[in-house]
Design a protein around this motif. Structure first.
Motif, PDB file in Angstrom:
ATOM      1  N   UNK A   1      18.574  77.263  66.448  1.00 59.35           N
ATOM      2  CA  UNK A   1      17.131  77.091  66.419  1.00 59.35           C
ATOM      3  C   UNK A   1      16.391  78.254  67.009  1.00 59.35           C
ATOM      4  N   UNK A   2      16.946  78.878  68.074  1.00 60.30           N
ATOM      5  CA  UNK A   2      16.221  79.960  68.728  1.00 60.30           C
ATOM      6  C   UNK A   2      16.370  81.287  68.036  1.00 60.30           C
ATOM      7  N   UNK A   3      17.337  81.446  67.111  1.00 64.33           N
ATOM      8  CA  UNK A   3      17.597  82.735  66.509  1.00 64.33           C
ATOM      9  C   UNK A   3      16.734  83.041  65.308  1.00 64.33           C
ATOM     10  N   UNK A   4      15.785  82.216  64.999  1.00 65.62           N
ATOM     11  CA  UNK A   4      15.007  82.388  63.769  1.00 65.62           C
ATOM     12  C   UNK A   4      13.920  83.429  63.934  1.00 65.62           C
ATOM     13  N   UNK A   5      13.548  83.742  65.150  1.00 65.77           N
ATOM     14  CA  UNK A   5      12.497  84.725  65.366  1.00 65.77           C
ATOM     15  C   UNK A   5      11.129  84.135  65.089  1.00 65.77           C
ATOM     16  N   UNK A   6      10.226  84.997  64.621  1.00 66.58           N
ATOM     17  CA  UNK A   6       8.850  84.566  64.376  1.00 66.58           C
ATOM     18  C   UNK A   6       8.722  83.894  63.012  1.00 66.58           C
ATOM     19  N   UNK A   7       7.735  83.015  62.929  1.00 64.75           N
ATOM     20  CA  UNK A   7       7.450  82.422  61.620  1.00 64.75           C
ATOM     21  C   UNK A   7       6.904  83.499  60.689  1.00 64.75           C
TER      22      UNK A   7
ATOM     23  N   UNK B   1      12.128  82.603  57.216  1.00 62.15           N
ATOM     24  CA  UNK B   1      12.900  83.487  56.347  1.00 62.15           C
ATOM     25  C   UNK B   1      11.965  84.379  55.538  1.00 62.15           C
ATOM     26  N   UNK B   2      12.190  85.703  55.600  1.00 55.17           N
ATOM     27  CA  UNK B   2      11.354  86.637  54.833  1.00 55.17           C
ATOM     28  C   UNK B   2      11.537  86.447  53.324  1.00 55.17           C
ATOM     29  N   UNK B   3      12.787  86.331  52.811  1.00 54.28           N
ATOM     30  CA  UNK B   3      12.922  86.106  51.358  1.00 54.28           C
ATOM     31  C   UNK B   3      12.207  84.839  50.886  1.00 54.28           C
TER      32      UNK B   3
ATOM     33  N   UNK C   1      14.511  77.700  54.171  1.00 60.85           N
ATOM     34  CA  UNK C   1      13.248  78.312  54.599  1.00 60.85           C
ATOM     35  C   UNK C   1      13.150  78.562  56.106  1.00 60.85           C
ATOM     36  N   UNK C   2      13.865  77.769  56.902  1.00 54.25           N
ATOM     37  CA  UNK C   2      13.794  77.951  58.361  1.00 54.25           C
ATOM     38  C   UNK C   2      14.718  79.058  58.853  1.00 54.25           C
ATOM     39  N   UNK C   3      15.355  79.787  57.921  1.00 54.35           N
ATOM     40  CA  UNK C   3      16.176  80.922  58.293  1.00 54.35           C
ATOM     41  C   UNK C   3      17.634  80.610  58.526  1.00 54.35           C
ATOM     42  N   UNK C   4      18.007  79.340  58.500  1.00 52.54           N
ATOM     43  CA  UNK C   4      19.405  78.984  58.707  1.00 52.54           C
ATOM     44  C   UNK C   4      20.165  79.062  57.389  1.00 52.54           C
ATOM     45  N   UNK C   5      21.483  79.217  57.500  1.00 50.84           N
ATOM     46  CA  UNK C   5      22.356  79.298  56.329  1.00 50.84           C
ATOM     47  C   UNK C   5      23.304  78.110  56.360  1.00 50.84           C
TER      48      UNK C   5
END
Length: 198
Positions: free
Chosen positions: A34-40, A122-124, A191-195
């Motif tokens: 959860x903390x590794x996603x960086x900024x929205x 997630x940027x993409x 979308x939240x950056x997780x895989x």
């Protein structure tokens, strides 16, 4: 710490507060947590959406003022032409009798994107949703403001490839955004950056 421990350099035990801070820092650095996603990535979404929307809007204004009621203009012979068409259906001329339905669908898509944006890291995904948002807003603007108005306005299409339906840049943005979302989903990127892996 005793004098002997100071002399040989024995580390002092961490205090509980420092240990908590270190654990939080490790979690932030660890991908997929959860903390590794960086900024929205909402600013990325908005910039892409604004670019797609303005490009669509400007091109429609130009082609309506310069090309409407003119014959088709050849860009690559008969393979690619510019020809202004007023389309009351969906993308690529589908479903002309369902204008109000497509207007409502566009409004729902915009609402869904706004909901997803709250957990967008997630940027993409931000780029993909920005393309969808810009395209949906571009065609929705036509539905609301062009003749006959009242959610029944005709969308301006003008890109006419050979043996294909006439479309506009908003349609292109929607299709590109949709394709990118399919690719990201197949690769397991949320979308939240997780895989995730199935």
């Amino acid at each position: 710490m005793t004098e002997a421990e100071q002399a040989i350099g024995t580390p002092e035990p961490e205090r509980p507060e420092e240990a908590d801070k270190a654990a939080q820092a490790d979690a932030a650095a660890e991908p997929g947590t959860g903390g590794g996603r960086g900024q929205r990535r909402i600013p990325v979404l908005l910039v892409v959406a604004a670019f797609a929307y303005l490009l669509d809007l400007v091109t429609k204004i130009v082609v309506v003022s310069e090309l409407e009621h003119e014959g088709a203009i050849e860009i690559l012979g008969t393979w690619l032409q510019l020809e202004v068409i007023r389309n009351r259906g969906a993308a690529f001329g589908f479903g002309e009798a369902m204008t109000i339905v497509f207007t409502c669908i566009a409004a729902i898509v915009i609402g869904v994107i706004a909901r997803i944006a709250r957990k967008l890291y997630s940027v993409p995904w931000a780029i993909a949703l920005g393309l969808l948002l810009g395209g949906a807003l571009g065609n929705l603007t036509d539905r609301l403001l062009r003749t006959p108005g009242g959610f029944k306005g005709a969308v301006v299409d003008f890109i006419a490839p050979a043996h294909f339906a006439v479309f506009n840049l908003a349609d292109s943005a929607i299709v590109c955004g949709g394709i990118l979302i399919v690719i990201l989903s197949f690769r397991g990127l949320d979308p939240d950056g997780t895989v995730h892996r199935d």
